[in-house]
Design a protein around this motif. Structure first.
Motif, short mmCIF file in Angstrom:
data_model
loop_
_atom_site.label_atom_id
_atom_site.label_comp_id
_atom_site.label_asym_id
_atom_site.label_seq_id
_atom_site.Cartn_x
_atom_site.Cartn_y
_atom_site.Cartn_z
N ASP A 41 55.03 -73.16 137.46
CA ASP A 41 54.65 -72.93 135.95
C ASP A 41 53.68 -73.93 135.55
O ASP A 41 52.64 -73.63 134.98
CB ASP A 41 55.89 -73.09 135.07
CG ASP A 41 56.82 -72.01 135.12
OD1 ASP A 41 56.44 -70.82 135.34
OD2 ASP A 41 58.28 -72.39 134.98
N TYR B 28 49.75 -73.61 134.33
CA TYR B 28 49.39 -74.20 133.00
C TYR B 28 48.15 -74.86 133.35
O TYR B 28 47.12 -74.88 132.61
CB TYR B 28 50.49 -75.27 132.21
CG TYR B 28 50.20 -76.08 131.34
CD1 TYR B 28 49.95 -75.60 130.25
CD2 TYR B 28 50.52 -77.34 131.59
CE1 TYR B 28 49.91 -76.40 129.20
CE2 TYR B 28 50.32 -78.25 130.56
CZ TYR B 28 49.97 -77.90 129.36
OH TYR B 28 49.63 -78.76 128.28
N GLY C 48 59.53 -69.78 133.30
CA GLY C 48 58.71 -68.74 132.50
C GLY C 48 58.72 -68.85 131.12
O GLY C 48 58.59 -69.72 130.10
N ASP C 49 59.15 -67.83 130.57
CA ASP C 49 59.17 -67.67 128.94
C ASP C 49 60.10 -68.92 128.45
O ASP C 49 59.92 -69.27 127.17
CB ASP C 49 60.28 -66.30 128.47
CG ASP C 49 59.54 -65.39 129.09
OD1 ASP C 49 58.30 -65.22 129.51
OD2 ASP C 49 60.12 -64.22 129.18
N ASP C 50 61.19 -69.36 129.25
CA ASP C 50 61.86 -70.58 128.66
C ASP C 50 61.39 -71.96 128.77
O ASP C 50 61.87 -72.95 128.59
CB ASP C 50 63.05 -70.45 129.50
CG ASP C 50 64.18 -69.61 128.48
OD1 ASP C 50 63.91 -69.64 127.33
OD2 ASP C 50 65.09 -68.89 129.38
N MET C 51 60.06 -72.06 129.35
CA MET C 51 59.50 -73.41 129.89
C MET C 51 59.15 -73.98 128.63
O MET C 51 59.12 -73.46 127.48
CB MET C 51 58.26 -73.33 130.49
CG MET C 51 57.27 -72.81 129.60
SD MET C 51 55.55 -73.12 130.58
CE MET C 51 55.36 -71.64 131.61
N PRO D 255 56.79 -76.41 127.21
CA PRO D 255 55.33 -77.23 127.65
C PRO D 255 55.41 -78.66 126.93
O PRO D 255 55.71 -78.85 126.01
CB PRO D 255 54.38 -76.27 127.19
CG PRO D 255 55.06 -75.56 125.98
CD PRO D 255 56.53 -75.52 126.22
N GLU E 181 51.08 -70.31 126.29
CA GLU E 181 51.36 -69.06 126.16
C GLU E 181 51.20 -68.34 127.40
O GLU E 181 51.88 -67.62 127.90
CB GLU E 181 50.73 -68.52 124.90
CG GLU E 181 51.58 -69.00 123.53
CD GLU E 181 53.19 -69.15 123.65
OE1 GLU E 181 53.60 -68.37 124.02
OE2 GLU E 181 53.53 -70.06 122.87
N LYS F 267 53.34 -69.31 130.07
CA LYS F 267 54.61 -68.86 130.01
C LYS F 267 54.99 -67.27 130.52
O LYS F 267 55.92 -67.26 131.32
CB LYS F 267 55.13 -68.62 128.42
CG LYS F 267 55.43 -69.87 127.92
CD LYS F 267 56.19 -69.95 126.39
CE LYS F 267 56.37 -71.19 125.71
NZ LYS F 267 57.02 -71.08 124.38
N SER G 148 62.84 -77.49 121.53
CA SER G 148 62.48 -76.34 122.48
C SER G 148 63.32 -76.46 123.90
O SER G 148 63.87 -75.80 124.35
CB SER G 148 60.72 -76.65 122.96
OG SER G 148 60.03 -76.64 121.98
N SER H 203 65.97 -73.92 125.26
CA SER H 203 65.66 -73.65 126.83
C SER H 203 67.23 -73.76 127.57
O SER H 203 67.43 -72.95 128.38
CB SER H 203 64.86 -74.43 127.47
OG SER H 203 64.42 -74.05 128.71
#
Ligand code: APR
Length: 333
Positions: free
Chosen positions: A162, A166, A190-193, A195, A221, A224, A310, A314
């Protein structure tokens, strides 16, 4: 790998699942001469005359004279061949199909990872295990639970990939070398990272001084959903970057480099995990020091309110994913 009584012997690195990611991991490990590689897969039911892992190992071995490596490559269907591995990479499973969520994979891949874990426990009881199979955060838990290995010897590859995505998108946006981007991510895959632009820089220059907030957010985004972007283009999930992230972890372990790499690692009090999981620990993506003892340390730091929020979200998704896994396989509770 340093061994008592010998100056050095080659590390033995087994890769369970000799598909796209497994094959590329084997190639990269051999090219870097990190050790000897055993590629293990299952027979093809429709074509029992084939032996895919043996074929891949043979093909890769023949790169040796061109690429100047002496790593030995073995392909097998037999777990006895992984005996006494130092590191085991687990990519066995079914890759995500277009439109399929990682959660949909649980039922299939948890069963596979469970059987793989039983064999690792039997044949390579001292190994450090890196899980790559998705849904990652749940599969690491399955591996840990079934092997009963100490938590420092079980980890998942997600953050290395990930964060690479990025950094790649930031470098593209800035028009600078990827080598000069420093960055970190936390949380699930992924979607749950989670940043952390606050901790992202170009050789120490804060990213916020170099790019408008909207552009940074666009890179976040894109990272992700980086996996999904590749799935849409190729019809199956990525393998080059996932392998690169995995081998970065292997290298830090076998060379005892103590790199700081985000991995899915066992957390208890770190990042508030215990308070969110009924007093229990969880495997979540956190910065880890990786060395010859596996996850040698989880590095903690102060998060701001937004980052902490966040991270809580997660962690709660990881918790739900584990809950769904345990529902299907109650023995893993
Ligand atoms: N034991 C060993 N190998 C297995 C088993 C098993 N029980 N079940 C499946 N495999 C093998 C498959 O035969 C296949 O060769 O795992 C391999 C998986 O390879 P690919 O299908 O090419 O998938 P890949 O792209 O490499 O992804 C592997 O990593 O990122 C995750 O979501 C991805 O879970 C998937 C895994």
């Amino acid at each position: 790998m340093k061994v008592k009584g010998a100056l050095m012997r080659r590390a033995k690195i087994s890769v369970i699942g000799a598909g796209n990611i497994g094959g590329e991991c084997a190639r990269s490990i051999a090219m870097k001469e990190l050790g000897d590689v055993v590629l293990l897969d299952i027979p093809n039911k429709d074509k029992p005359e084939l032996h895919m892992p043996k074929g891949k190992a043979l093909d890769l071995a023949c790169c040796g004279p061109v690429e100047n490596f002496d790593s030995r490559l073995t392909g097998t269907f037999d777990y006895a061949d992984i005996k006494d591995s130092d590191v085991v990479i687990v990519t066995a499973g079914v890759p995500r199909k277009p439109g399929q969520s990682r959660d949909d994979l649980v039922a299939i891949n948890a069963g596979i990872v469970k059987s793989v874990a039983e064999n690792i426990k039997k044949y390579a009881p001292n190994a450090i295990v890196i899980v790559v199979s998705n849904p990652l955060d749940a599969m690491v838990y399955v591996m840990w639970k079934v092997t009963g290995f100490p938590a420092n010897r079980v980890m998942g590859q997600a953050g290395a990939l990930d964060v690479a995505r990025y950094k790649t998108f930031l470098a593209m946006e800035l028009g600078v070398s990827v080598e000069d981007i420093q960055g970190l991510l936390l949380g699930g895959h992924g979607d749950d990272m989670v940043p952390l632009p606050r901790l992202t820089s170009v050789n120490g220059i804060p990213i916020q001084d170099l790019l408008p907030a909207a552009n940074i957010q666009a890179c976040v985004e894109r990272a992700k959903v980086g996996g999904g972007e590749v799935v849409k283009l190729m019809g199956t999930s990525a393998w080059y970057a996932p392998s690169a992230g995995t081998v970065e972890m292997v290298e830090s372990i076998v060379r005892d480099k103590k790199r700081v790499i985000p991995c899915a690692a066992w957390c208890e009090n770190e990042f508030g995990v215990k308070g969110m999981n009924d007093g229990k620990g969880l495997f979540v993506g956190v910065p880890c020091v990786l060395g010859s003892n596996g996850v040698e340390k989880v590095i903690t730091f102060n998060m701001n309110d937004e980052e902490a929020k966040s991270m809580r979200e997660s962690i709660s998704h990881v918790k739900d994913l584990i809950g769904a896994t345990v529902k299907l396989f109650p023995e893993l509770k």
